[in-house]
Scaffold this motif. Structure first.
Motif, PDB file in Angstrom:
ATOM      1  N   ALA A 260      49.852   2.165  24.793  1.00  0.00           N
ATOM      2  CA  ALA A 260      50.253   1.315  25.915  1.00  0.00           C
ATOM      3  C   ALA A 260      50.343  -0.146  25.490  1.00  0.00           C
ATOM      4  O   ALA A 260      51.272  -0.872  25.876  1.00  0.00           O
ATOM      5  CB  ALA A 260      49.263   1.481  27.065  1.00  0.00           C
ATOM      6  N   ALA A 261      49.391  -0.581  24.669  1.00  0.00           N
ATOM      7  CA  ALA A 261      49.416  -1.968  24.200  1.00  0.00           C
ATOM      8  C   ALA A 261      50.618  -2.219  23.298  1.00  0.00           C
ATOM      9  O   ALA A 261      51.284  -3.265  23.388  1.00  0.00           O
ATOM     10  CB  ALA A 261      48.113  -2.281  23.463  1.00  0.00           C
ATOM     11  N   LEU A 262      50.929  -1.262  22.412  1.00  0.00           N
ATOM     12  CA  LEU A 262      52.082  -1.413  21.520  1.00  0.00           C
ATOM     13  C   LEU A 262      53.393  -1.402  22.302  1.00  0.00           C
ATOM     14  O   LEU A 262      54.323  -2.155  21.993  1.00  0.00           O
ATOM     15  CB  LEU A 262      52.074  -0.302  20.469  1.00  0.00           C
ATOM     16  CG  LEU A 262      50.961  -0.371  19.422  1.00  0.00           C
ATOM     17  CD1 LEU A 262      50.983   0.870  18.536  1.00  0.00           C
ATOM     18  CD2 LEU A 262      51.099  -1.628  18.569  1.00  0.00           C
ATOM     19  N   ASN A 263      53.476  -0.535  23.317  1.00  0.00           N
ATOM     20  CA  ASN A 263      54.684  -0.507  24.143  1.00  0.00           C
ATOM     21  C   ASN A 263      54.882  -1.827  24.877  1.00  0.00           C
ATOM     22  O   ASN A 263      56.007  -2.327  24.992  1.00  0.00           O
ATOM     23  CB  ASN A 263      54.600   0.639  25.152  1.00  0.00           C
ATOM     24  CG  ASN A 263      54.849   1.997  24.513  1.00  0.00           C
ATOM     25  OD1 ASN A 263      55.490   2.086  23.469  1.00  0.00           O
ATOM     26  ND2 ASN A 263      54.337   3.054  25.130  1.00  0.00           N
ATOM     27  N   ALA A 264      53.800  -2.384  25.358  1.00  0.00           N
ATOM     28  CA  ALA A 264      53.895  -3.668  26.057  1.00  0.00           C
ATOM     29  C   ALA A 264      54.352  -4.765  25.103  1.00  0.00           C
ATOM     30  O   ALA A 264      55.183  -5.612  25.456  1.00  0.00           O
ATOM     31  CB  ALA A 264      52.541  -4.020  26.679  1.00  0.00           C
ATOM     32  N   GLU A 265      53.830  -4.744  23.873  1.00  0.00           N
ATOM     33  CA  GLU A 265      54.244  -5.741  22.882  1.00  0.00           C
ATOM     34  C   GLU A 265      55.705  -5.562  22.506  1.00  0.00           C
ATOM     35  O   GLU A 265      56.452  -6.531  22.368  1.00  0.00           O
ATOM     36  CB  GLU A 265      53.357  -5.624  21.640  1.00  0.00           C
ATOM     37  CG  GLU A 265      53.670  -6.668  20.573  1.00  0.00           C
ATOM     38  CD  GLU A 265      52.767  -6.545  19.358  1.00  0.00           C
ATOM     39  OE1 GLU A 265      52.941  -7.339  18.416  1.00  0.00           O
ATOM     40  OE2 GLU A 265      51.892  -5.648  19.352  1.00  0.00           O
TER      41      GLU A 265
END
Length: 271
Positions: free
Chosen positions: A40-45
């Motif tokens: 989720a964090a990578l997708n947001a980035e």
């Protein structure tokens, strides 16, 4: 309710829930939760970077296609050799928009230099992309079969020839008999031999009759040359390794000649 404490696994370094086996259900659920959070964090980035990239406007991509086509024309060399590392093929590899513009601009494909062997599909591809614009082709090959393939394909577009240059084996000069070919746009012709002739020399006439726009001819070192050209139309003429007698015979027919260049003219007979 307190969360279970974790310790690093001595084998892989991942977090372990205290009191659980690495393959227990609680451990697997815990690892899945960690990985989902990371994803989720990578997708947001990624989404943030994509939005930032989309906000950038490249001035060159905002130009009208007509302006881009004009710029592309200045990228094409006068002697265009088919290569993915040079225009126009190079332009088709930058992005989809450039590829569409390049394919839709026939003027980018009007010039072509063939050196050595070349595949028939390359010839046909280039000719088809040139649309209906006048053609400027330069043929340099020692391979008679390659010359045959090129001429067979190119003669289908002879009505679009504007400038043609040939550096070919003397034995292939017989292929340059265009006496029955209509060449309404041909303005310039250049013919030279690759100096590969040996032994007895059989003369093959080079014939161009139906070329009302022809104004310039460059004739190289060709033994026992026999040219049938509309000499009276020529304004510029280059003759190489020619006898003065032969030269005078040609010049008598060049009533409109303005520019003459002679290389290695001699009193010896050209025959």
């Amino acid at each position: 309710m307190t969360s279970p404490t974790t310790h690093s696994c001595p084998q892989c370094g991942s977090g372990l829930v205290q009191g659980t086996h690495p393959q227990s259900r609680d451990y697997l659920r815990h690892r899945l939760s960690e990985l989902n959070s990371l994803i989720a964090a990578l997708n947001a980035e990624r989404d943030a970077l994509q939005a930032e990239s989309d906000a950038i406007v490249y001035p060159v991509l905002s130009l009208p296609p007509e302006a881009m086509a004009e710029i592309f024309e200045h990228c094409v060399a006068s002697k265009t050799i088919p290569s993915p590392s040079s225009a126009p093929l190079l332009l088709t590899q930058v992005c989809r928009q450039w590829r569409q513009i390049a394919f839709a601009t026939p003027r980018l494909w009007k010039s072509l230099t063939f050196q050595g062997r070349v595949r028939e599909e390359v010839i046909n591809m280039w000719l088809s992309r040139s649309g209906n614009v006048p053609l400027d082709h330069n043929v340099e090959t020692r391979d008679p079969s390659t010359l045959g393939v090129l001429l067979d394909a190119s003669l289908q577009h002879a009505h679009r020839w504007e400038e043609m240059a040939f550096v070919i084996p003397f034995s292939s000069m017989r292929r340059l008999n265009f006496g029955d070919v209509l060449l309404p746009l041909l303005r310039k012709i250049s013919v030279d031999s690759d100096y590969s002739y040996k032994g007895n020399i059989v003369s093959h006439p080079i014939v161009i009759r139906n070329a009302p726009a022809l104004r310039e001819a460059h004739i190289g070192t060709i033994p026992r040359r026999k040219f049938h050209l509309p000499w009276c139309q020529l304004e510029t003429l280059t003759l190489r390794t020619i006898s003065l007698i032969e030269c005078l015979s040609i010049l008598e027919q060049c009533s409109e000649l303005r520019n003459l260049v002679l290389f290695r003219a001699s009193f010896m007979s050209g025959s």
